[in-house]
Design an enzyme around this catalytic site. Structure first.
Site, PDB file in Angstrom:
ATOM      1  CB  THR A  21      33.807  46.804  87.869  1.00  0.00           C
ATOM      2  OG1 THR A  21      33.935  48.039  87.751  1.00  0.00           O
ATOM      3  CG2 THR A  21      33.540  46.323  86.240  1.00  0.00           C
ATOM      4  CB  THR A  69      42.398  53.298  87.519  1.00  0.00           C
ATOM      5  OG1 THR A  69      43.287  52.749  86.809  1.00  0.00           O
ATOM      6  CG2 THR A  69      42.976  53.106  89.069  1.00  0.00           C
TER       7      THR A  69
HETATM    8  N1  ASP Z   1      36.278  50.442  86.242  1.00  0.00           N
HETATM    9  C1  ASP Z   1      35.098  51.057  87.107  1.00  0.00           C
HETATM   10  C2  ASP Z   1      35.074  52.552  87.117  1.00  0.00           C
HETATM   11  O1  ASP Z   1      35.905  53.266  86.853  1.00  0.00           O
HETATM   12  C3  ASP Z   1      35.407  50.778  88.586  1.00  0.00           C
HETATM   13  C4  ASP Z   1      36.443  49.751  88.730  1.00  0.00           C
HETATM   14  O2  ASP Z   1      36.553  48.695  88.021  1.00  0.00           O
HETATM   15  O3  ASP Z   1      37.026  50.311  89.671  1.00  0.00           O
HETATM   16  O4  ASP Z   1      34.093  53.005  87.258  1.00  0.00           O
END
Ligand code: ASP
Length: 317
Positions: free
Chosen positions: A183, A235
């Site tokens: 992200t 997460t």
């Molecule tokens: N928060 C994002 C998702 O869960 C990706 C991440 O930051 O791991 O898709």
């Protein structure tokens, strides 16, 4: 009037076990520095916070170093499904796309949804059709693929639930690619004191097709009102369940928390208590910034107008 500035992130995670050359680390620091500087230049020219976060996230999507746009992770079927959200704090307008596979810059599609659609969130084929009608660039699905992400999927599939125990020998980035929460995001305060936030992601390696995380959901992975702008990484399921980005705003509005207190409480208490990991970046209307994370590192940077960009990867205290 608060100080105008911009903060960005490129994901949080564990420190890579393989030893890295200074050169590898420098690639990340240089990319972050250049993108902060681009955002500062937009604000210095009188551009809006919305324009600054759009361009910063577009540049992060274009960089294969980060898990958004080019360089996005793979689903368990070897495909890509990208999500993005953008929010204008002054108007509280929002636009988002989820599960798109052919839009070169999902943040630009989110911006078009904000500006030209009565809706907030478009997904899948409908979002792609909308992007096409809006004149955005569509690309072949493998445009987003990189060898490094493909190897990451192979390791994830070979180890199934033991993903965190992989051998990091193939590592070439400061944060362990397999334990890094991808992200990218940006938050900004412009010289009118207006705020904006944007978040974009390829999601999580080996995710089930159709899975949508927090990133495209206003209030979860991205939020802005007139008080604060927030972009999260971590997460996704935990950030959805806690409405993490909105929670920062709510703690400030209803409980009188300062920006730093609100951000620290969300990341270190609320997210951590549900076994969530990650971080966020936030800026308030006075130009105060906070960039907390509960992992070992987070690719991050910020800069106020007229000042040099400050960038970092690891924990500094
Ligand atoms: N928060 C994002 C998702 O869960 C990706 C991440 O930051 O791991 O898709």
């Amino acid at each position: 009037m608060g100080k105008a500035g911009i903060a960005i992130h490129g994901g949080a995670g564990a420190i890579a076990r393989a030893s890295l050359s200074m050169e590898q680390e420098q690639r990340y620091l240089q990319a972050l520095t250049g993108i902060v500087a681009s955002g500062q230049a937009i604000l210095a020219a009188g551009g809006s916070a919305l324009d600054a976060v759009t361009e910063a996230v577009r540049l992060l999507e274009e960089s294969p170093l980060f898990n958004a746009g080019k360089g996005s992770v793979f689903t368990c079927r070897g495909t890509h499904e990208l999500d993005a959200c953008i929010m204008d704090g002054h108007t509280q307008d929002a636009g988002a796309v989820a599960g798109v596979a052919h839009i070169r810059n999902p943040v630009l599609a989110a911006r078009k949804v904000l500006e030209n659609s009565p809706h907030v969130l478009l997904s899948g084929d409908g979002a792609e059709q909308f992007a096409r009608e809006q004149g955005l660039e569509l690309v072949a699905a493998d445009f987003f693929s990189t060898d490094e992400r493909w190897q990451q999927l192979q390791r994830a599939q070979a180890t199934q639930q033991t993903l965190l125990d992989h051998d990091g020998a193939a590592q070439s980035a400061p944060l362990d690619a397999d334990r890094k929460l991808g992200t990218v995001g940006a938050v900004a305060c412009d010289s009118n004191g207006h705020l904006a936030a944007a978040t974009s992601t390829g999601g999580m390696t080996n995710k089930q097709p159709g899975r949508v995380g927090d990133s495209p959901l206003p209030g979860a992975g991205c939020f802005s009102n007139r008080r604060v702008a927030v972009s999260c990484t971590g997460t996704g399921e935990v950030f959805i369940r806690t409405l993490a980005a909105y929670d920062v705003a709510a703690l400030m509005e209803y409980s009188g928390y300062t920006l730093r207190q609100a951000c620290a409480h969300v990341i270190h208490d609320k997210i951590a208590s549900l076994d969530g990991s990650g971080g966020l970046i936030a800026i308030d209307a006075d130009g105060n910034m906070a960039l907390p994370f509960n992992t070992e590192g987070m690719y991050r940077g910020y800069g106020y107008l007229g000042e040099s960009p400050v960038v970092a990867i690891y924990r500094t205290r």
